[in-house]
Every structure is written in C-alpha cells, then in structure tokens.
Design an enzyme around this catalytic site. Structure first.
Site, PDB file in Angstrom:
ATOM      1  CB  ILE A  29       0.916  -8.122  40.809  1.00 47.16           C
ATOM      2  CG1 ILE A  29       0.565  -8.858  39.508  1.00 47.16           C
ATOM      3  CG2 ILE A  29       1.343  -9.119  41.884  1.00 47.16           C
ATOM      4  CD1 ILE A  29       1.736  -9.609  38.897  1.00 47.16           C
ATOM      5  CB  CYS A  30      -0.546  -7.186  46.135  1.00 49.65           C
ATOM      6  SG  CYS A  30      -2.332  -7.505  46.142  1.00 49.65           S
ATOM      7  CB  THR A  31       4.360  -7.950  45.448  1.00 46.86           C
ATOM      8  OG1 THR A  31       4.025  -9.094  44.642  1.00 46.86           O
ATOM      9  CG2 THR A  31       3.882  -8.177  46.877  1.00 46.86           C
TER      10      THR A  31
END
Length: 466
Positions: free
Chosen positions: A268-270
């Site tokens: 996940i990007c974050t």
C-alpha cells in the site's frame, strides 16, 4: 468506446499465488499511441462543452457498470496480483463510490467572484487542461484508476489510461467496461509497459500527466514534462514512519503497526515501512508485534507479493539489514514452492543507516528502531527524502502537535495508521511527488483557471503611453 490497439509486444502474467500462467496481452505500438492521442484531442472539444451535470451522469453509469462487473474484476485482480478476492472487491466498490463522488462534486467545481471596478464584473472560471494521460499502479488498480479517471473526465478532459503492466488483463477489461459508457475518444485504454508510458508522457499532445507509482518513474515523467509543458500530478514512493510514544499501550500500538505494515502484504502506498518506538514501551511492543506476525504466517494470512521481481527486492533489503546487525524477530526467509510468497517479517535492533530504514520496501516488513525519547523519534521520522505520510501514536497532545508541525509529509495521522475523512486532499512532498492526488482538490489539478474582466462599453479610461 475504447480504441482498439495493434498487436505487438506480448506481456505474460504469472499468477503469484501458484506460479501458473494467467495469460498474455499485446502492447500498444507507437502508432497506436499517436492515434489515441489524436482521437482524444478530437473528442475533447465536444466533451468539454457538455454541461458538467451530464458528464457526471456518465460517471454514474460508469460506477454502475463497475459494480455490475465487480466479481469478474476482483477475480482478475486476484489472479494477476495475488490480492485476496474480498480485498479486491472492496477496492472495486471504493472505485465505484469515487466515480459517484466526482459525479456530484464535478458540477460544484466553480471559480470565484472578484471585487473590481464599480459596474464591472470580474470572476474566474476553471477550464479543462485538455488531454490527460493517466498511468496507474497494480496495488489498488481499480480504486486508483477510478479516482483519476473520474476527476479528469468530470472536469472536461479526455483520458488516455495506461494500466500497470503487472495487471494488464484487469486493466484491459476495466477499459472495456468503462470505455463503453463514454463517447468515442473520451476514454481510451492503452496496454503496455514503461515504453508505452514513455510514449504518452513525451507526446506533445498530452496536456496533463497523472502518475501513481515509483519515484524513479515520477522523476522521468517530470523531466519529460519540461519539454512538452504538460502539467504533472505525481503520487510516488514513500517510506512512511510510525512513531510510538511513551505512555501508550504497547499491545495496541503493536496491533496498529501490524495493520500498517502487513495489510495487503505491505503493498500500500501508505504502508508503515519504518518504526521508531520509545524505549519505555519497546519490550511489550516488540513482543506483541512479533507475535502478530507469527500468527499471520502460521495461519497463511499473508497474500503473496505481486511477483518474484518485487520479492527479490524485499528479500534483499531484509538480508542486508540482518548482515548489518538487525535481528530477525519473525519471518525474513523466502519460502520454497511456487508463487511469490514472502512472510510477515519483523526486524529488531535496526539502525538509521540501514537501507530498510531509508528506501521503499513495498512488502510485509516491519523494521523497528528503539529511541530514547520523543524528540529523537520525531527527528528520525522526519529524516529522509520521502514525504508521503507518517503516523504518530501518542497520548500527549503536545507531542501530537509537534509531530504535525515537524513532519514534512502530505498526511500526518495521529493514533490511527489508516483512515481519514473522504474529502481530504493531500500533497506529497520530496521524492514522494507533487500535486493533489485525490479528493476534491484533484479537480483543481485537472483544470486551468481563467480570469475574466467584463466592463461596460465606453466605461474604461483610455490608455495613454507615458
């Protein structure tokens, strides 16, 4: 309808769960890309003059079409990327909801009334930039694509969408489903890898490029835009920090860390990618985090990585950290057998100089560094070239406010690794990109602002040269 691309180079996808062949997709040629740009430019004028509410109606139909084919797309997502079907289905539902969000907010996107001369009228109007090239990732392919497509189309742009080459079957099917809703040339899907993306970003007929993916690719896009003049919206890599303060429950903090580091196998990007824990709670925190990772591994709860190429990157970071003195609390070993599986991994006794604490990992790895006080942890969390997001777990509101002030990132989360209001629009910083990548402010990114001054005939003072 979507454009038909010519058969050229083939992209073959291997199922990361069992190593079987999913299938092959033929990539677009330079001629395909050029024709698609021409068609999008030809369609843009008539699309732009449609009332925003009518463009919004098209998005509502697109959302309904997406939901009607949700099961099919979720299964394709699972086969190409390994993402569990139920998680993929949730991403598709989110994509449909985002299309509806932009169907509602698009017609409300407006300019400003300005105060000028008496009896004159001054105001601003947003206008579409023109033709948008959207390069979207594989880790949440439908939700991210729907957000960019929705914002670009509702503001009057036409779209060329290049899905990730790691999920091309899903990307092509998504293009067929959504493209059928819009007039010819308004939404075109082009299959292919980095070469096709480079063709689009270098084309002088592209007015805005939106890219979600690696920082290296983002840098190349920004460089190409200096030659074409295209506006760039970049949400790129991250190395999101989690700072655990004294005074919080160590078990609760470990649950937050496990969720942030291991959800979607860390893809996940974050995702949480580096952890700084106060020595006062470190013992409980580390014990509980290791236990949670061990439970996930023992029960087969960690989905595979998207492919073995990414697994090699993740494993190399872990191996280098161990060689440099980190201690494996759990995981850290490439399993035998087919597919691209990698276990939930906890690295203890990490130091700031280790690659796993500095460079993006994008896998289920939780590297932990113990700090002596909050100030040390905040300084460490604020260091580095990325600026996507960060999380702070604290019961001290002064520390929370210091974190908000001191972390140069697009999003600061206090006491929750995920979540946030749906209207939020964040700007990444540093190597993590530029521009608003989602939310209502994304509409601003896809538009120019024009200032209008309207006076009365004969009312203006004549201009005199001095």
């Amino acid at each position: 309808m979507t454009e038909t691309t010519t058969i050229t180079e083939s992209i073959t996808i291997i199922d990361p769960t069992d190593g079987s062949i999913v299938g092959s997709i033929e990539a677009a040629t330079p001629e395909d890309a050029a024709r698609a740009v021409d068609a999008a430019r030809a369609a843009q004028g008539s699309w732009q003059i449609l009332p925003a509410a009518e463009r919004g109606d098209h998005l509502r139909k697109a959302a309904a079409a997406l939901e009607a084919h949700g099961g099919e797309l979720a299964r394709l997502n699972h086969r190409e990327t390994g993402r569990p079907v139920e998680e993929a289905a949730a991403g598709i539902a989110s994509g449909a909801a985002t299309l509806r969000q932009y169907a509602e907010t698009g017609p409300l996107h407006c300019g400003q009334s300005l105060r000028g001369q008496h009896l004159a009228t001054d105001y601003t109007v947003p206008e579409p930039r023109g033709v948008a090239a959207l390069l979207t990732p594989w880790n949440d392919p439908v939700a991210v694509a729907a957000g960019l497509i929705g914002a670009a189309l509702v503001t009057g742009n036409t779209v060329l969408h290049k899905p990730s080459e790691r999920c091309p079957h899903l990307g092509r099917r998504l293009g067929e489903i959504l493209g059928a809703v819009f007039p010819e040339g308004v939404l075109t899907t082009l299959d292919g890898g980095p070469d096709v993306g480079a063709l689009l970003t270098a084309h002088p007929g592209i007015d805005v490029v939106a890219h979600v993916g690696s920082s290296a690719t983002g840098r190349r896009i920004a460089h190409a835009a200096t030659a074409t003049g295209a506006h760039c919206i970049l949400e790129n890599g991250g190395k999101d920090a989690l700072l655990v303060d004294a005074g919080v429950d160590g078990s609760w903090a470990a649950a937050q860390a496990a969720l942030g580091a291991f959800a979607n196998s860390g893809q996940i990007c974050t995702s949480v990618e580096r952890i700084y824990v106060h020595r006062a709670v470190a013992e409980v925190f580390e014990r509980e985090l290791v236990a949670r990772a061990r439970h996930l591994n023992a029960n087969g709860r960690v989905a595979p990585l998207v492919d073995r190429r990414l697994r090699e990157v993740v494993a190399a970071q872990v191996d280098h950290a161990v060689a440099a003195g980190a201690r494996l609390g759990e995981g850290g070993r490439v399993p035998s057998g087919p597919g691209a599986h990698y276990p939930a991994t906890v690295l203890l006794e990490c130091t700031a100089e280790m690659e796993v604490m500095m460079e993006e990992t994008f896998g289920p790895v939780a590297p932990v560094m113990v700090v002596e006080d909050f100030a040390e942890g905040l300084a460490a969390a604020a260091a580095g070239r990325y600026g996507l997001a960060a999380t702070v777990l604290t019961a001290d509101m002064r520390h929370a406010r210091e974190a908000v002030s001191g972390l140069a990132v697009g999003t600061v989360k206090i006491n929750s690794v995920f979540g946030g209001a749906p209207g939020g629009s964040a700007q990444p910083r540093g190597a993590s990109g530029r521009g608003f990548g989602y939310g209502p402010r994304l509409l601003d990114e896809f538009t120019h602002v024009k200032v209008v001054h309207m006076g009365l005939p004969g009312s203006a003072e004549p201009w005199t040269a001095k």
